[in-house]
Write a protein that holds these residues in place. Structure first.
Motif, PDB file in Angstrom:
ATOM      1  N   ALA A 231       0.815  -1.217   0.000  1.00 56.28           N
ATOM      2  CA  ALA A 231       0.000   0.000   0.000  1.00 56.28           C
ATOM      3  C   ALA A 231       0.847   1.265   0.000  1.00 56.28           C
ATOM      4  O   ALA A 231       0.312   2.369  -0.092  1.00 56.28           O
ATOM      5  CB  ALA A 231      -0.924   0.003   1.211  1.00 56.28           C
ATOM      6  N   GLY A 232       2.181   1.116   0.120  1.00 53.00           N
ATOM      7  CA  GLY A 232       3.068   2.268   0.110  1.00 53.00           C
ATOM      8  C   GLY A 232       3.165   2.994   1.427  1.00 53.00           C
ATOM      9  O   GLY A 232       3.571   4.160   1.476  1.00 53.00           O
ATOM     10  N   PRO A 255      -2.058   1.510  -4.217  1.00 50.55           N
ATOM     11  CA  PRO A 255      -1.414   2.156  -3.067  1.00 50.55           C
ATOM     12  C   PRO A 255      -2.288   3.279  -2.526  1.00 50.55           C
ATOM     13  O   PRO A 255      -3.130   3.847  -3.226  1.00 50.55           O
ATOM     14  CB  PRO A 255      -0.112   2.703  -3.661  1.00 50.55           C
ATOM     15  CG  PRO A 255      -0.393   2.855  -5.118  1.00 50.55           C
ATOM     16  CD  PRO A 255      -1.350   1.757  -5.480  1.00 50.55           C
ATOM     17  N   ALA A 256      -2.084   3.570  -1.256  1.00 52.10           N
ATOM     18  CA  ALA A 256      -2.813   4.663  -0.638  1.00 52.10           C
ATOM     19  C   ALA A 256      -2.264   6.005  -1.110  1.00 52.10           C
ATOM     20  O   ALA A 256      -1.119   6.104  -1.563  1.00 52.10           O
ATOM     21  CB  ALA A 256      -2.705   4.561   0.884  1.00 52.10           C
ATOM     22  N   LEU A 339      -0.558  11.568   6.438  1.00 46.45           N
ATOM     23  CA  LEU A 339      -2.000  11.640   6.203  1.00 46.45           C
ATOM     24  C   LEU A 339      -2.346  10.667   5.091  1.00 46.45           C
ATOM     25  O   LEU A 339      -1.899  10.817   3.952  1.00 46.45           O
ATOM     26  CB  LEU A 339      -2.407  13.063   5.812  1.00 46.45           C
ATOM     27  CG  LEU A 339      -2.004  14.178   6.778  1.00 46.45           C
ATOM     28  CD1 LEU A 339      -2.461  15.530   6.249  1.00 46.45           C
ATOM     29  CD2 LEU A 339      -2.560  13.925   8.168  1.00 46.45           C
ATOM     30  N   VAL A 340      -3.129   9.656   5.419  1.00 35.83           N
ATOM     31  CA  VAL A 340      -3.327   8.506   4.527  1.00 35.83           C
ATOM     32  C   VAL A 340      -4.780   8.415   4.087  1.00 35.83           C
ATOM     33  O   VAL A 340      -5.692   8.309   4.915  1.00 35.83           O
ATOM     34  CB  VAL A 340      -2.924   7.195   5.237  1.00 35.83           C
ATOM     35  CG1 VAL A 340      -3.097   6.000   4.298  1.00 35.83           C
ATOM     36  CG2 VAL A 340      -1.498   7.275   5.770  1.00 35.83           C
ATOM     37  N   GLN A 341      -4.996   8.447   2.779  1.00 34.16           N
ATOM     38  CA  GLN A 341      -6.311   8.163   2.218  1.00 34.16           C
ATOM     39  C   GLN A 341      -6.270   6.784   1.575  1.00 34.16           C
ATOM     40  O   GLN A 341      -5.564   6.577   0.578  1.00 34.16           O
ATOM     41  CB  GLN A 341      -6.701   9.215   1.184  1.00 34.16           C
ATOM     42  CG  GLN A 341      -6.988  10.592   1.772  1.00 34.16           C
ATOM     43  CD  GLN A 341      -7.589  11.528   0.742  1.00 34.16           C
ATOM     44  OE1 GLN A 341      -8.126  11.098  -0.275  1.00 34.16           O
ATOM     45  NE2 GLN A 341      -7.510  12.826   1.014  1.00 34.16           N
ATOM     46  N   HIS A 350      -9.932  -2.197   0.751  1.00 36.01           N
ATOM     47  CA  HIS A 350      -9.912  -1.130   1.750  1.00 36.01           C
ATOM     48  C   HIS A 350      -9.909  -1.715   3.154  1.00 36.01           C
ATOM     49  O   HIS A 350      -9.100  -1.341   4.014  1.00 36.01           O
ATOM     50  CB  HIS A 350     -11.121  -0.222   1.541  1.00 36.01           C
ATOM     51  CG  HIS A 350     -11.236   0.890   2.535  1.00 36.01           C
ATOM     52  ND1 HIS A 350     -11.853   0.727   3.767  1.00 36.01           N
ATOM     53  CD2 HIS A 350     -10.805   2.179   2.507  1.00 36.01           C
ATOM     54  CE1 HIS A 350     -11.810   1.863   4.426  1.00 36.01           C
ATOM     55  NE2 HIS A 350     -11.169   2.756   3.701  1.00 36.01           N
ATOM     56  N   ALA A 351     -10.822  -2.670   3.406  1.00 34.96           N
ATOM     57  CA  ALA A 351     -10.928  -3.270   4.736  1.00 34.96           C
ATOM     58  C   ALA A 351      -9.666  -4.035   5.099  1.00 34.96           C
ATOM     59  O   ALA A 351      -9.215  -3.997   6.251  1.00 34.96           O
ATOM     60  CB  ALA A 351     -12.146  -4.192   4.793  1.00 34.96           C
TER      61      ALA A 351
END
Length: 467
Positions: A231-232, A255-256, A339-341, A350-351
């Motif tokens: 996810a980076g 990746p996020a 700050l991660v989206q 996502h989960a």
């Protein structure tokens, strides 16, 4: 929407035969009492937030034991969503003092949207239906469905307000609708103000689903660090097996989006995380300041503020922009703040990413200013993570201070936040003890069977009391 029919046997490996049989016997008794009556649930949306997660986890067990169960969601224009978000902040006691009249200005639009939804749903309902309406977005449906002859239960998932005086206009706005309900349901005592109509009141605690992608144990072939590298979010560990890296890349493909200085957090760095919506009630700017100002830099910990993508949600976008500004204003002190989206296009991915983040964290924070129940606390505890949380809403029931986690003295206590995180980072034995105790507390009272049993008993009462 179509609901799966999930057998209770699926939960038995977690809670044991005795607890499973208690729920099954209760559900069969309710089925007989309902005598074919359908139980409808109406909520704001089918995907985002704790209410949707709770319904997705619980309702299939009811359907699986033969209780006719349906779930649908509201249709509404963007201005309805914006208005109900403002109402939510008001009910939480964090809304601005100067806009109380805005609620009344929005009433006509709110009532029109609710009337249109009631008319859309009316053909599918019959006078014997029991309808459970969830939260303030649906309250305007109560008079329409009551007039249609339905039994109407209104369930509030919000918690007690940070500042009660700011919440008064919100409750005043809802008063005329709530007076028509047969019953009001809250997640904890003391949520509803004394001035509301004197109808039946019940308390029904929510729960987490140990079988959901967010909470299941991770695949033996890959650990949380591999998924977070995909996810980076963290650097890849040098000794990670090639097969694990390949599997992680298949499980987490996008990746996020991260706002940070430099690259991912070092592989061995302790992670301090808060997972929440980009919502001012979650006080993410306060978490940033508390971490930067009071967590000892000697631990070389990194802070991950984790939330969903903000596209299509202007209010979330504004909160995220504020967080960026707060972080930038810290200069060098903000260099270990991320700050991660997390992408939301694939709900399972996502989960799974959130699951891995929580499992990889040294400390999990939930510093909300107000909270309905705050189940991210139980999610972290279920994974054996020590938590530091604000003493608001249902968090006070989930966390036993000093035994299963640490509670702040006040939701705005930034120094206390830093000191609690320092304590857990410096004493890993104590942190692990809190994690073990927290896991057991969730097992005893905050898994799916507990809330399904509670709702079954409530339905039993409703079937006999409201005919």
């Amino acid at each position: 929407m179509e609901l799966d029919r999930t057998p209770l046997d699926r939960i038995e490996p977690f809670v044991g035969t005795e607890r499973t049989e208690t729920v099954r016997d209760t559900l069969h008794g309710v089925r007989d009492l309902l005598d074919g009556r359908t139980v409808w649930h109406i909520s704001d949306n089918p995907l985002r937030g704790g209410v949707a997660e709770l319904l997705r986890a619980n309702l299939p067990y009811l359907a699986g034991e033969g209780i006719s169960t349906r779930w649908t969601t509201l249709d509404g224009p963007p201005e309805f969503r914006a208005f109900t978000k403002s109402l939510y902040h008001r009910l939480c006691g964090v809304g601005p003092e100067e806009d109380a009249e805005d609620l009344e200005r929005g009433r006509r639009m709110y009532e029109r949207t609710c009337a249109e939804n009631a008319a859309r749903l009316a053909p599918a309902l019959d006078r014997r239906a029991i309808v459970v309406l969830h939260d303030h977005q649906t309250a305007g449906l109560i008079p329409h469905l009551r007039a249609a002859g339905c039994t109407v239960l209104w369930r509030a998932h919000i918690g007690t307000a940070l500042r009660e005086e700011l919440a008064v206009p919100g409750w005043d706005f809802l008063h005329r609708y709530l007076s028509s309900a047969h019953c009001h349901i809250t997640s904890q005592p003391g949520v509803l103000p004394a001035g509301l109509p004197a109808v039946d009141r019940r308390v029904l605690r929510p729960s987490i689903d140990p079988l959901s992608t967010k909470n299941i144990p991770l695949h033996p072939g890959t650990g949380p660090s591999g998924l977070l590298a995909a996810a980076g979010l963290v650097e890849e560990e040098g000794g990670a097996p090639p097969g694990g890296r390949a599997l992680a890349g298949l499980l987490v493909r996008r990746p996020a989006r991260v706002v940070r200085d430099g690259g991912p957090a070092p592989a061995g760095a302790p992670l301090v995380t808060q997972v929440s919506r980009w919502d001012r009630v979650k006080d993410i700017p306060g978490v940033i300041r508390g971490f930067a100002e009071y967590v000892d830099p000697a631990f070389d910990a990194h802070l991950l503020l984790v939330g969903p993508e903000t596209g299509g949600d202007p209010q979330a976008g504004r909160v995220f922009a504020e967080c960026r500004q707060v972080r930038a204003g810290l200069g060098r002190r903000g260099r270990r703040v991320h700050l991660v989206q997390v992408p939301t296009g694939n709900p399972s991915e996502h989960a799974l990413t959130v699951n891995a983040i929580q499992r990889h964290s040294a400390v999990v924070i939930q510093k909300s200013l107000a909270e309905g129940f705050g189940l991210t606390v139980s999610e972290a505890a279920w994974k054996g993570r020590p938590v530091v949380a604000a003493p608001v809403g249902g968090i006070r029931e989930q966390v036993e201070h000093g035994t299963t986690g640490l509670l702040l003295s006040d939701p705005r206590d930034l120094r206390g936040l830093g000191e609690a995180v320092n304590r857990l980072l410096s004493d890993r034995g104590y942190a692990e003890e809190l994690g073990r105790n927290g896991h057991q507390r969730v097992l005893r009272g905050f898994l799916t069977d507990s809330s399904v049993l509670g709702f079954a008993r409530l339905l039993s009462d409703a079937a006999q009391r409201y005919r």
